[in-house]
Design a protein around this motif. Structure first.
Motif, PDB file in Angstrom:
ATOM      1  N   LEU A  34     102.605  35.725 -58.821  1.00 26.55           N
ATOM      2  CA  LEU A  34     102.408  34.385 -58.255  1.00 26.55           C
ATOM      3  C   LEU A  34     101.021  34.275 -57.612  1.00 26.55           C
ATOM      4  CD1 LEU A  34     103.657  31.618 -57.696  1.00 26.55           C
ATOM      5  CD2 LEU A  34     104.527  32.524 -55.554  1.00 26.55           C
TER       6      LEU A  34
ATOM      7  N   TYR B 250      90.182  27.541 -61.366  1.00 23.70           N
ATOM      8  CA  TYR B 250      90.091  26.320 -62.173  1.00 23.70           C
ATOM      9  C   TYR B 250      89.589  25.139 -61.325  1.00 23.70           C
ATOM     10  CZ  TYR B 250      92.320  22.025 -64.022  1.00 23.70           C
ATOM     11  OH  TYR B 250      92.597  20.744 -64.415  1.00 23.70           O
TER      12      TYR B 250
ATOM     13  N   ILE C 231     100.973  22.977 -63.483  1.00 27.09           N
ATOM     14  CA  ILE C 231      99.920  23.705 -62.762  1.00 27.09           C
ATOM     15  C   ILE C 231     100.173  23.658 -61.261  1.00 27.09           C
ATOM     16  CG2 ILE C 231      97.424  23.842 -62.306  1.00 27.09           C
ATOM     17  CD1 ILE C 231      96.989  22.497 -65.022  1.00 27.09           C
TER      18      ILE C 231
ATOM     19  N   PRO D 163     103.485  26.110 -59.304  1.00 27.50           N
ATOM     20  CA  PRO D 163     103.246  27.484 -58.818  1.00 27.50           C
ATOM     21  C   PRO D 163     102.340  27.503 -57.583  1.00 27.50           C
ATOM     22  CG  PRO D 163     102.779  27.326 -61.164  1.00 27.50           C
ATOM     23  CD  PRO D 163     103.085  25.949 -60.705  1.00 27.50           C
ATOM     24  N   LEU D 164     101.342  26.627 -57.588  1.00 25.55           N
ATOM     25  CA  LEU D 164     100.396  26.604 -56.474  1.00 25.55           C
ATOM     26  C   LEU D 164     101.085  26.162 -55.182  1.00 25.55           C
ATOM     27  CD1 LEU D 164      97.437  27.218 -56.071  1.00 25.55           C
ATOM     28  CD2 LEU D 164      96.923  24.814 -56.427  1.00 25.55           C
TER      29      LEU D 164
ATOM     30  N   ILE E 139      92.371  23.172 -51.293  1.00 22.44           N
ATOM     31  CA  ILE E 139      92.735  22.223 -52.347  1.00 22.44           C
ATOM     32  C   ILE E 139      92.085  20.868 -52.091  1.00 22.44           C
ATOM     33  CG2 ILE E 139      94.650  20.874 -53.296  1.00 22.44           C
ATOM     34  CD1 ILE E 139      96.377  23.260 -53.050  1.00 22.44           C
ATOM     35  N   LEU E 140      92.015  20.504 -50.809  1.00 16.75           N
ATOM     36  CA  LEU E 140      91.540  19.158 -50.483  1.00 16.75           C
ATOM     37  C   LEU E 140      90.030  18.978 -50.623  1.00 16.75           C
ATOM     38  CD1 LEU E 140      93.834  18.231 -47.519  1.00 16.75           C
ATOM     39  CD2 LEU E 140      93.724  17.152 -49.741  1.00 16.75           C
TER      40      LEU E 140
ATOM     41  N   PRO F 201      87.486  19.911 -52.711  1.00 13.94           N
ATOM     42  CA  PRO F 201      86.868  19.363 -53.919  1.00 13.94           C
ATOM     43  C   PRO F 201      87.376  17.967 -54.232  1.00 13.94           C
ATOM     44  CG  PRO F 201      88.118  21.346 -54.433  1.00 13.94           C
ATOM     45  CD  PRO F 201      88.296  21.094 -52.984  1.00 13.94           C
ATOM     46  N   PHE F 202      88.606  17.664 -53.817  1.00 14.65           N
ATOM     47  CA  PHE F 202      89.190  16.398 -54.211  1.00 14.65           C
ATOM     48  C   PHE F 202      88.870  15.259 -53.252  1.00 14.65           C
ATOM     49  CE2 PHE F 202      91.437  19.599 -56.513  1.00 14.65           C
ATOM     50  CZ  PHE F 202      91.319  19.105 -57.780  1.00 14.65           C
ATOM     51  N   TRP F 203      88.238  15.591 -52.155  1.00 15.40           N
ATOM     52  CA  TRP F 203      87.737  14.512 -51.301  1.00 15.40           C
ATOM     53  C   TRP F 203      86.305  14.180 -51.678  1.00 15.40           C
ATOM     54  CZ3 TRP F 203      89.516  12.875 -45.941  1.00 15.40           C
ATOM     55  CH2 TRP F 203      90.904  12.890 -45.879  1.00 15.40           C
TER      56      TRP F 203
ATOM     57  N   ARG G   8      83.325  14.709 -59.897  1.00 13.28           N
ATOM     58  CA  ARG G   8      84.246  15.687 -60.495  1.00 13.28           C
ATOM     59  C   ARG G   8      84.295  15.536 -62.009  1.00 13.28           C
ATOM     60  NH1 ARG G   8      89.317  14.178 -57.816  1.00 13.28           N
ATOM     61  NH2 ARG G   8      88.130  12.872 -56.405  1.00 13.28           N
TER      62      ARG G   8
ATOM     63  N   ILE H  62      92.023  16.630 -69.858  1.00 13.15           N
ATOM     64  CA  ILE H  62      91.452  17.638 -68.952  1.00 13.15           C
ATOM     65  C   ILE H  62      90.937  16.958 -67.684  1.00 13.15           C
ATOM     66  CG2 ILE H  62      89.573  19.316 -68.649  1.00 13.15           C
ATOM     67  CD1 ILE H  62      89.859  20.000 -71.619  1.00 13.15           C
TER      68      ILE H  62
ATOM     69  N   VAL I 297      93.946  15.535 -65.463  1.00 13.24           N
ATOM     70  CA  VAL I 297      94.694  16.573 -64.751  1.00 13.24           C
ATOM     71  C   VAL I 297      93.880  17.071 -63.559  1.00 13.24           C
ATOM     72  CG1 VAL I 297      95.622  18.917 -64.915  1.00 13.24           C
ATOM     73  CG2 VAL I 297      96.052  17.279 -66.749  1.00 13.24           C
ATOM     74  N   TYR I 298      92.590  17.276 -63.765  1.00 18.07           N
ATOM     75  CA  TYR I 298      91.736  17.752 -62.680  1.00 18.07           C
ATOM     76  C   TYR I 298      91.655  16.722 -61.556  1.00 18.07           C
ATOM     77  CZ  TYR I 298      87.837  20.267 -60.541  1.00 18.07           C
ATOM     78  OH  TYR I 298      87.047  20.976 -59.680  1.00 18.07           O
TER      79      TYR I 298
ATOM     80  N   LEU J   3      95.528  16.507 -59.771  1.00 17.22           N
ATOM     81  CA  LEU J   3      96.279  17.692 -59.356  1.00 17.22           C
ATOM     82  C   LEU J   3      96.707  17.693 -57.872  1.00 17.22           C
ATOM     83  CD1 LEU J   3      97.479  20.382 -60.291  1.00 17.22           C
ATOM     84  CD2 LEU J   3      95.305  21.471 -59.738  1.00 17.22           C
TER      85      LEU J   3
END
Lengths: 259, 299
Positions: free
Chosen positions: A10, A20, B98, B101-102, B121-122, B124-126, B132, B171, B174-175, B178
């Motif tokens: 995991l 990724y 994806i 699991p994360l 996680i936050l 890059p997405f902010w 992006r 692609i 999804v990016y 996510l």
């Protein structure tokens, strides 16, 4: 279960997913320092693209517009949204459920539909498109998010300290400024930060409500990357990513001080 | 005049001080007015517009009819609509595969480390979402990093054409979406008590069975919230197809944008918008009824 560490596979899968998420970002940053214009392979280190970026008058204007819109819409949405959060959390009034569900409209509907509806609206009232129409539109999609964030923070608010202030002779206004606001301030700032980021990030709604001369950074970046790859955009992206990183760190600290 | 004013002011102040309902209404009124003017009225306008027809010069002719909706039944648009549904669903499924699991990983790390993983996680997405997409254009284009890597290790001889294909669109989608799946999933998974899983184990359930019978059902509210947050924006998305799909990938969002800004057939674009809106509303209502959740939408 909670005490048990995640299994090896995991952790491995998660590492791959983080790779990724981050590899594109790292490539973006590294290649902002590349001497080669086509940005196909690494040639050598340069700060040239940052120089190009800072001398780009279009980027300068777009930055100014973007910040102006983001700051104005954030202030307006934060004030209006905080008032609404207080109203919804503390009071019961006619139309309560209706407004509560109406607040979800801008969150749930596809952005493109919101964009064209605002475009149609401004055309209908014959309001010419520009910075003002973008700002008004940003306020409308920001209010619900501020309400959501501030309400979440108000949830754990201890009303007894307000009652204590009133017992000690403070009136409504003094109680609000001296007791309520300082207590919910981290939540309000958190909401403001979310509104600011959403405004900076917005492409779709800005695209439909922008007029000549009101280009923002996302609109500018879009037209720059439409057909080609340019290291100038990499330089801009790098600055952007670090700015967001710092803003989020501040937000983390605010959240921590609140809990 | 001034006397009347001050009398009104006095009574208004008194009403406000003594009447909590009036206080609540006063606090909510800016939001009500703003929502009404800048969200509800524009929506009603689009609904009315969808019943009009386009004039000779791209103007709107005020003549009520259903011609635009009839035009949407044309196989061309039905195909685009189905394709958009397909892209939305595929994006949703991939983000679950994806993201699960994360989210599971983060929910099972020690509490101290969790905020760091969520923060990672936050960030890059902010960042701006066009940026992006641009990162992926750099990777996927024919002289991009993926092709160079594959050619250098000898896996392929000529560059693959990935950019400007439907695959590239997926692609990119999804990016983009996510984190909207990971965060609500995490909120659900984090709430699951270890006692519930221990009970399953005590009753003799192997880990995979405990996962299928306990963890998965209990994480369903998060998955549904994530699905709403991913599926709806993915359905209406036109920027990713614009930048990564070339001319080949047209989604319903592109149709709406084109009707408003290129062909200037506003009534038809309005009808397509209403259709998209109805589809997303049905979808949202159906799923929110299926599972009660509220916290999960609050990311």
């Amino acid at each position: 279960m909670r005490e048990k560490k995640p299994s090896l596979w995991l952790r491995l899968v998660s590492l791959l997913i983080y790779a990724y998420i981050y590899i594109p970002i790292i490539i973006l940053i590294v290649f902002s320092f590349n001497t080669q214009k086509l940005n196909v392979r690494w040639e050598g280190f340069t700060l040239h693209w940052y120089e190009v970026l800072f001398n780009d008058a279009n980027i300068g204007l777009a930055t100014r517009n973007t910040l102006l819109i983001a700051i104005t819409s954030t202030i307006a949405a934060t004030i209006i949204g905080t008032m609404a959060a207080l109203a919804l959390q503390r009071y019961r009034f006619p139309g309560y459920t209706l407004i509560e569900s109406a607040l979800y409209i801008p969150v749930i509907i596809p952005e493109v539909v919101m964009g064209i509806s605002l475009l149609a609206f401004f055309a209908f009232i014959q309001f010419s498109l520009g910075l003002l129409t973008i700002t008004l539109s940003h306020i409308s999609f920001n209010i619900p998010f501020v309400v959501l964030v501030v309400r979440a923070r108000l949830h754990g608010f201890d009303k007894s300290i307000e009652e204590a202030a009133k017992d000690l002779g403070a009136n409504e206004i003094i109680t609000f400024w001296r007791v309520t606001l300082p207590t919910i301030l981290p939540g309000v700032l958190s909401g403001a930060l979310l509104a600011f980021t959403l405004s900076l990030d917005d492409y779709v709604i800005t695209y439909f409500t922008a007029g000549p001369g009101s280009t923002t950074l996302p609109l500018r970046v879009f037209s720059m990357v439409r057909f080609t790859v340019t290291p100038e955009v990499n330089a801009l992206s790098t600055i952007w990513i670090f700015t967001v990183f710092i803003m989020m760190l501040i937000n983390q600290l605010l959240t921590r001080s609140n809990t | 005049m001034s006397i009347i004013n001050s009398v009104q002011k006095l009574s208004l102040g008194k009403v406000l001080r003594e009447n909590p309902t009036a206080q609540g209404l006063l606090l909510i009124s800016p939001t009500t007015i703003y929502l009404l003017i800048f969200t509800i009225i524009p929506m009603i306008l689009v609904a009315i517009l969808s019943l009009m027809i386009r004039g000779m010069y791209g103007n709107v002719v005020y003549q009520i009819n259903l011609a635009n909706y009839v035009r949407l039944i044309d196989p061309l648009y039905v195909r685009i609509l189905l394709y958009s549904l397909g892209v939305g669903l595929t994006t949703t499924v991939l983000t679950i595969l994806i993201g699960y699991p994360l989210a599971y990983f983060i929910a099972h790390t020690p509490i101290r480390e969790r905020s760091l993983y969520l923060f990672l996680i936050l960030v890059p997405f902010w960042t701006n979402f066009i940026i992006r997409i641009y990162a992926w254009i750099m990777i996927l284009r024919s002289e991009g990093f993926l092709n160079q890597l594959l050619m250098n290790i000898g896996l392929i001889e000529a560059p693959l054409n990935i950019l400007y294909t439907p695959t590239a669109v997926l692609i990119g989608m999804v990016y983009e979406f996510l984190p909207f799946m990971v965060l609500p999933l995490y909120t659900s998974l984090e709430k699951i008590e270890s006692a519930q899983l221990e009970a399953a184990a005590d009753l003799g359930a192997p880990p995979w069975k405990a996962f299928l019978r306990v963890t998965l059902p209990l994480s369903l509210p998060g998955m549904i919230a994530g699905t709403i947050l991913v599926f709806i924006p993915a359905m209406g998305m036109f920027v990713v197809p614009d930048l990564m799909g070339g001319a080949k990938t047209i989604l319903i969002g592109n149709v709406i944008r084109n009707q408003f800004l290129v062909s200037r057939d506003w009534p038809f674009g309005a009808a397509a918008s209403i259709l998209l809106l109805i589809m997303t509303l049905i979808f949202t209502l159906y799923y929110t009824r299926k599972a009660g959740f509220s916290e999960e939408l609050l990311i």
